[in-house]
Design a protein around this motif. Structure first.
Motif, PDB file in Angstrom:
ATOM      1  N   ALA A 120       0.819  -1.215   0.000  1.00 38.04           N
ATOM      2  CA  ALA A 120       0.000   0.000   0.000  1.00 38.04           C
ATOM      3  C   ALA A 120       0.851   1.263   0.000  1.00 38.04           C
ATOM      4  N   LEU A 121       2.061   1.184   0.522  1.00 36.86           N
ATOM      5  CA  LEU A 121       2.956   2.336   0.514  1.00 36.86           C
ATOM      6  C   LEU A 121       3.653   2.489  -0.832  1.00 36.86           C
ATOM      7  N   LEU A 122       4.086   1.371  -1.415  1.00 33.19           N
ATOM      8  CA  LEU A 122       4.885   1.483  -2.638  1.00 33.19           C
ATOM      9  C   LEU A 122       4.051   1.672  -3.905  1.00 33.19           C
ATOM     10  N   THR A 123       2.838   1.105  -3.966  1.00 32.86           N
ATOM     11  CA  THR A 123       2.067   1.154  -5.213  1.00 32.86           C
ATOM     12  C   THR A 123       1.684   2.574  -5.627  1.00 32.86           C
ATOM     13  N   PRO A 124       1.038   3.380  -4.770  1.00 28.37           N
ATOM     14  CA  PRO A 124       0.724   4.752  -5.205  1.00 28.37           C
ATOM     15  C   PRO A 124       1.969   5.599  -5.396  1.00 28.37           C
ATOM     16  N   ALA A 125       3.014   5.352  -4.600  1.00 25.70           N
ATOM     17  CA  ALA A 125       4.259   6.094  -4.786  1.00 25.70           C
ATOM     18  C   ALA A 125       4.866   5.777  -6.144  1.00 25.70           C
ATOM     19  N   ALA A 126       4.828   4.504  -6.540  1.00 24.76           N
ATOM     20  CA  ALA A 126       5.385   4.098  -7.831  1.00 24.76           C
ATOM     21  C   ALA A 126       4.638   4.750  -8.989  1.00 24.76           C
ATOM     22  N   LEU A 127       3.309   4.732  -8.923  1.00 23.09           N
ATOM     23  CA  LEU A 127       2.524   5.314 -10.012  1.00 23.09           C
ATOM     24  C   LEU A 127       2.672   6.829 -10.057  1.00 23.09           C
ATOM     25  N   SER A 128       2.780   7.459  -8.903  1.00 24.35           N
ATOM     26  CA  SER A 128       2.959   8.916  -8.888  1.00 24.35           C
ATOM     27  C   SER A 128       4.353   9.302  -9.379  1.00 24.35           C
ATOM     28  N   ILE A 129       5.361   8.463  -9.131  1.00 27.81           N
ATOM     29  CA  ILE A 129       6.700   8.696  -9.687  1.00 27.81           C
ATOM     30  C   ILE A 129       6.631   8.666 -11.209  1.00 27.81           C
ATOM     31  N   LEU A 130       5.911   7.702 -11.729  1.00 30.01           N
ATOM     32  CA  LEU A 130       5.735   7.613 -13.182  1.00 30.01           C
ATOM     33  C   LEU A 130       5.107   8.898 -13.719  1.00 30.01           C
ATOM     34  N   MET A 131       4.119   9.425 -12.995  1.00 33.52           N
ATOM     35  CA  MET A 131       3.456  10.662 -13.428  1.00 33.52           C
ATOM     36  C   MET A 131       4.402  11.854 -13.432  1.00 33.52           C
ATOM     37  N   THR A 132       5.317  11.899 -12.472  1.00 37.55           N
ATOM     38  CA  THR A 132       6.177  13.071 -12.349  1.00 37.55           C
ATOM     39  C   THR A 132       7.364  13.039 -13.300  1.00 37.55           C
ATOM     40  N   ILE A 133       7.774  11.868 -13.769  1.00 40.26           N
ATOM     41  CA  ILE A 133       8.925  11.822 -14.676  1.00 40.26           C
ATOM     42  C   ILE A 133       8.512  11.760 -16.139  1.00 40.26           C
ATOM     43  N   PHE A 134       7.226  11.519 -16.407  1.00 40.89           N
ATOM     44  CA  PHE A 134       6.738  11.521 -17.787  1.00 40.89           C
ATOM     45  C   PHE A 134       5.607  12.535 -17.913  1.00 40.89           C
ATOM     46  N   THR A 135       5.721  13.414 -18.888  1.00 39.33           N
ATOM     47  CA  THR A 135       4.700  14.438 -19.083  1.00 39.33           C
ATOM     48  C   THR A 135       3.438  13.824 -19.685  1.00 39.33           C
ATOM     49  N   GLU A 136       2.303  14.456 -19.391  1.00 32.68           N
ATOM     50  CA  GLU A 136       1.024  13.966 -19.878  1.00 32.68           C
ATOM     51  C   GLU A 136       1.011  13.973 -21.400  1.00 32.68           C
ATOM     52  N   GLY A 137       0.491  12.906 -21.991  1.00 30.38           N
ATOM     53  CA  GLY A 137       0.465  12.782 -23.437  1.00 30.38           C
ATOM     54  C   GLY A 137       1.110  11.476 -23.876  1.00 30.38           C
ATOM     55  N   ARG A 138       1.748  11.502 -25.042  1.00 27.82           N
ATOM     56  CA  ARG A 138       2.262  10.273 -25.639  1.00 27.82           C
ATOM     57  C   ARG A 138       3.255   9.556 -24.726  1.00 27.82           C
ATOM     58  N   GLU A 139       4.225  10.291 -24.157  1.00 23.63           N
ATOM     59  CA  GLU A 139       5.248   9.658 -23.321  1.00 23.63           C
ATOM     60  C   GLU A 139       4.633   8.943 -22.116  1.00 23.63           C
ATOM     61  N   ARG A 140       3.731   9.645 -21.431  1.00 21.31           N
ATOM     62  CA  ARG A 140       3.115   9.022 -20.259  1.00 21.31           C
ATOM     63  C   ARG A 140       2.254   7.838 -20.674  1.00 21.31           C
ATOM     64  N   ASN A 141       1.589   7.950 -21.814  1.00 15.42           N
ATOM     65  CA  ASN A 141       0.767   6.841 -22.290  1.00 15.42           C
ATOM     66  C   ASN A 141       1.611   5.604 -22.582  1.00 15.42           C
ATOM     67  N   VAL A 142       2.803   5.811 -23.177  1.00  8.15           N
ATOM     68  CA  VAL A 142       3.705   4.687 -23.419  1.00  8.15           C
ATOM     69  C   VAL A 142       4.100   4.045 -22.091  1.00  8.15           C
ATOM     70  N   ALA A 143       4.480   4.885 -21.115  1.00  8.26           N
ATOM     71  CA  ALA A 143       4.873   4.374 -19.803  1.00  8.26           C
ATOM     72  C   ALA A 143       3.725   3.622 -19.135  1.00  8.26           C
ATOM     73  N   LEU A 144       2.518   4.168 -19.243  1.00  7.05           N
ATOM     74  CA  LEU A 144       1.359   3.512 -18.633  1.00  7.05           C
ATOM     75  C   LEU A 144       0.970   2.243 -19.381  1.00  7.05           C
ATOM     76  N   GLY A 145       1.294   2.185 -20.672  1.00  2.00           N
ATOM     77  CA  GLY A 145       1.073   0.944 -21.406  1.00  2.00           C
ATOM     78  C   GLY A 145       1.954  -0.172 -20.869  1.00  2.00           C
ATOM     79  N   ILE A 146       3.212   0.164 -20.566  1.00  7.69           N
ATOM     80  CA  ILE A 146       4.131  -0.816 -19.970  1.00  7.69           C
ATOM     81  C   ILE A 146       3.670  -1.181 -18.561  1.00  7.69           C
ATOM     82  N   TRP A 147       3.250  -0.157 -17.805  1.00 12.50           N
ATOM     83  CA  TRP A 147       2.696  -0.386 -16.467  1.00 12.50           C
ATOM     84  C   TRP A 147       1.494  -1.327 -16.531  1.00 12.50           C
ATOM     85  N   GLY A 148       0.616  -1.087 -17.503  1.00 13.63           N
ATOM     86  CA  GLY A 148      -0.566  -1.919 -17.661  1.00 13.63           C
ATOM     87  C   GLY A 148      -0.222  -3.351 -18.020  1.00 13.63           C
TER      88      GLY A 148
END
Length: 496
Positions: A120-148
């Motif tokens: 519960a501590l690491l999961t939201p932190a991990a996803l929020s890290i992804l949000m902060t290092i990838f800008t909204e749009g294509r890059e973040r979508n690629v990262a979230l595709g890998i996450w998915g």
């Protein structure tokens, strides 16, 4: 506002290595949720669990994991996302080690709860890290595709790995396998990830909100798991559900008056975020239940071993991995709404195929096609709903948005499994009672119960598709969160 550069040429490759570290930790958590189910019979024998207490191996983890996600998300925003991520991985690893060394019922249940807290501590932190290092749009979508791909396939992979480890080593290794992964993640994190958190003068924390929402979700998850055995109309079930509802109402009141809310209620002005979380509840109900019912069908009706069941799920695992990356491309080109709605319709088609399962079924004729179609549907819904749940959110609220979408999934999974288990058991009982003289009634009754549950899930997936089609914006507009300017400025500090 000073923001350290994380997008220049020197650090661009580092971001993707950082993503790999975050994904490894997330995959470890998702894998662990499924891998334990396969080992339960061995755990029961070796630690002399009673049948009634065996469910607590799953429930203890689920209660802490689901209950603390929201709190973990805001702690990541306030105290530092990297700090919470490393802390969560460490707690999860310690819980894994102790679970593998458990010597009794009580010790394993306690250590599983510790694992749940770490997750519960690491999961939201991990996803929020992804949000902060990838800008909204294509890059973040690629990262979230890998996450998915990692998150969506982790459950199926857990069934296979759990079967192999339990059959050829021992059940303890389903926990020990987390240790090398956690060690690599903890060692690599300071090298690859910079700290990020709210850039505010104060470090006030919404203690009342944290206590109320954590207690509410814990009670809800516990009530759902108890309802399967105790019954939905039992006094204890009703009391637990009523207490959970009262705490949730109290949480909303607290948040509406708090100067530093755990969950800024203005975030729900983001229409797509609100709709995505509602949809995530239903998607998790469908997805968790589909894996659960298929596992029972393969083992209890077709007589598959744990290892055979794991191999059987390889079809949906590989499909999710491939199609998750296709889904992020489609979201970038077409928008969230058409991809999410289409994915849910495909999921409904997969579930409709499973309503035709026979008691004397064949894997390649009756199960395999549904797994392929289901993998396409799950990837086409899981990835876009995650993107939608994070779209338009300020980086400063990345943790709370990540905690919220993950909490929605956990609630959906708990509610879905409890409801589906009750539906399947009731349908099985009625069929067996009315067909007492029928030869082979046991397998037929079980299959009838599963098929009935799959029919309910088909309808639920279609309802979910309608919600997505009506309320999720294809290309959401950002909505400013008024009254919380302090929450809008993140700071990125160089790693020590």
């Amino acid at each position: 506002m000073q923001i350290a550069s994380i997008g220049n040429k020197n650090s661009d490759s580092r971001r993707w290595w950082a993503l790999a570290v975050v994904i490894a930790a997330q995959f470890m958590v998702i894998l662990d949720i499924a891998i334990v189910n396969v080992a339960l019979p061995s755990i029961k024998t070796d630690l002399h669990f009673s049948q009634s207490n065996l469910q607590w191996v799953i429930t203890a983890y689920a209660i802490l994991f689901g209950g603390v996600l929201m709190l973990g998300g805001r702690l990541a925003d306030v105290l530092g996302r990297r700090r919470l991520f490393v802390s969560g991985v460490t707690v999860f690893a310690v819980g894994s080690l102790l679970s593998g060394l458990a010597w009794s019922e009580g010790s394993l249940i306690a250590f599983r709860a510790l694992q749940g807290l770490g997750g519960a501590l690491l999961t939201p932190a991990a996803l929020s890290i992804l949000m902060t290092i990838f800008t909204e749009g294509r890059e973040r979508n690629v990262a979230l595709g890998i996450w998915g791909a990692a998150s969506g396939s982790g459950g199926a992979a857990g069934v296979l790995l759990g079967g192999v480890l339990t059959s050829y080593l021992s059940w303890s290794w389903i926990f020990f396998i987390n240790l090398p992964v956690a060690a690599v993640v903890v060692a690599a994190t300071p090298l690859l990830l910079r700290e990020s958190r709210l850039d505010v003068a104060h470090r006030h924390f919404d203690v009342a909100g944290a206590i109320s929402v954590t207690a509410a979700i814990m009670l809800l998850v516990y009530a759902m798991t108890r309802a399967t055995a105790a019954g939905w109309t039992a006094a204890s079930t009703i009391a637990l559900l009523a207490s959970s509802a009262a705490l949730l109402v109290g949480f909303v009141v607290i948040e509406s008056r708090s100067r530093w809310p755990l969950l800024p209620l203005q975030i729900f002005r983001l229409r797509t975020l609100a709709a995505a979380n509602a949809t995530a509840v239903l998607i998790a109900s469908v997805g968790f239940s589909q894996f659960f019912l298929l596992t029972l069908y393969l083992q209890d009706v077709l007589g598959y071993s744990a290892v055979q069941t794991g191999v059987a799920f390889a079809a949906i695992t590989l499909t999710i991995v491939v199609m998750s990356n296709v889904a992020q491309v489609l979201v970038t080109r077409l928008g969230v709404r058409p991809v999410l709605t289409g994915g849910l319709i495909v999921s409904a088609a997969s579930l409709a195929l499973l309503t035709r399962l026979p008691a004397d079924g064949s894997y390649f004729r009756d199960v395999f096609p549904a797994l392929i179609v289901g993998g396409i549907g799950l990837a086409g819904s899981f990835v876009p709903v995650t993107i939608a749940g994070l779209t338009g959110v300020e980086r400063a609220d990345a943790g709370v948005a990540s905690g919220l979408i993950n909490t929605s999934r956990q609630i959906g999974g708990a509610v879905g499994l409890a409801a589906v288990s009750t539906i399947a058991a009731t349908s099985t009982s009625h069929y067996a009672t009315s067909h007492v003289a029928l030869a082979g009634v046991g397998a037929r009754a079980l299959t009838h119960g599963y098929v009935t549950a799959f029919a309910v899930l088909t309808a639920l997936a279609l309802v979910c598709a309608a919600i997505a089609g009506l309320f999720v914006e294809s290309r959401p507009r950002a909505v400013a969160v008024e009254g919380a300017p302090e929450h809008a400025i993140p700071s990125f500090e160089e790693a020590a």
